[in-house]
Design an enzyme around this catalytic site. Sequence first.
Site, PDB file in Angstrom:
ATOM      1  N   ASP A  16      -9.188  13.813  -0.299  1.00  0.00           N
ATOM      2  CA  ASP A  16      -9.442  13.016   0.877  1.00  0.00           C
ATOM      3  C   ASP A  16      -8.296  11.999   0.952  1.00  0.00           C
ATOM      4  OD1 ASP A  16     -10.962  11.633   2.965  1.00  0.00           O
ATOM      5  OD2 ASP A  16     -11.314  10.114   1.425  1.00  0.00           O
ATOM      6  N   LEU A  17      -8.024  11.472   2.136  1.00  0.00           N
ATOM      7  CA  LEU A  17      -6.942  10.502   2.280  1.00  0.00           C
ATOM      8  C   LEU A  17      -7.472   9.075   2.453  1.00  0.00           C
ATOM      9  CD1 LEU A  17      -4.522  12.503   4.639  1.00  0.00           C
ATOM     10  CD2 LEU A  17      -4.470  12.330   2.135  1.00  0.00           C
ATOM     11  N   ASP A  18      -8.133   8.807   3.589  1.00  0.00           N
ATOM     12  CA  ASP A  18      -8.596   7.454   3.903  1.00  0.00           C
ATOM     13  C   ASP A  18      -9.590   6.937   2.866  1.00  0.00           C
ATOM     14  OD1 ASP A  18      -7.090   7.725   6.180  1.00  0.00           O
ATOM     15  OD2 ASP A  18      -8.795   8.105   7.499  1.00  0.00           O
ATOM     16  N   ASP A 188     -13.827   9.527  -1.770  1.00  0.00           N
ATOM     17  CA  ASP A 188     -14.666   8.339  -1.955  1.00  0.00           C
ATOM     18  C   ASP A 188     -16.048   8.474  -1.345  1.00  0.00           C
ATOM     19  OD1 ASP A 188     -14.679   6.427   0.863  1.00  0.00           O
ATOM     20  OD2 ASP A 188     -13.279   8.088   0.750  1.00  0.00           O
TER      21      ASP A 188
END
Length: 240
Positions: A16-18, A188
């Site tokens: 995941d990025l954000d 997250d």
Amino acid sequence: MRFYRQLGRIEAMTFDLDDTLYDNRPIIRRVEAQATEWLHTHHPISASKSNSWWQEIKHQVAEKDSWLRNDVTLWRLKSIEYGLIQLGYSVQQAHQAATDLVDLVLELRSDFKVPDSSLQVLDKLSKTMPLVAITNGNVDIHKIGLSRYFSKVLKAGADGRAKPHQEMYHKAVQFLELPAKSILHVGDHLITDVHGAKRSGLSACWFNDQNKIIRNEPKTRTLPDVEVKLLHELILLNER
């Protein structure tokens, strides 16, 4: 590092990025503030309605086209268009205004620096295994310096329905040509990342930099295989 179940050999990772590789919350607050200021300045009629009115417009367009929830960029475009039309703009005027605003948002959205600590982890991992990014957001990984680390980037909308739907996870497995269980997804969010990855057959790592207690989290649907509080722990995990 905390293990919830036995973890086999990891041959690739998806990320995941954000809010995983960087804190996205202040970025989004800044983008939204600047986007609102731009809209009010260039199209003053937009300021005649409250934020709650614009939020209701956003919900209305999604009710008319549920696909929009999978594409945050298109959803914003259609929301601004529809709102301005309700305020008296022609379809053409509304489309141009919405397009101009979205162009600005996309520019602002990727105007930040990824922490060096994240870059160091990605650099080390990418030298030992393939990495794939899977995101529901619209950040430009080239502009934020992440493209060199990822073999592939999958974005909700362009590449399928948003996480936790299985579509992008399955595309990652197909691209990597590895058993799903040998791919560790790192993210997250307990639903979009952990639950989404596990129901797609991947192994899951919960990135918990907020010191949350998983049994107290209302969004817990599925336990991850492993929990880390620092991304650097992924390197140690890879060296087991």
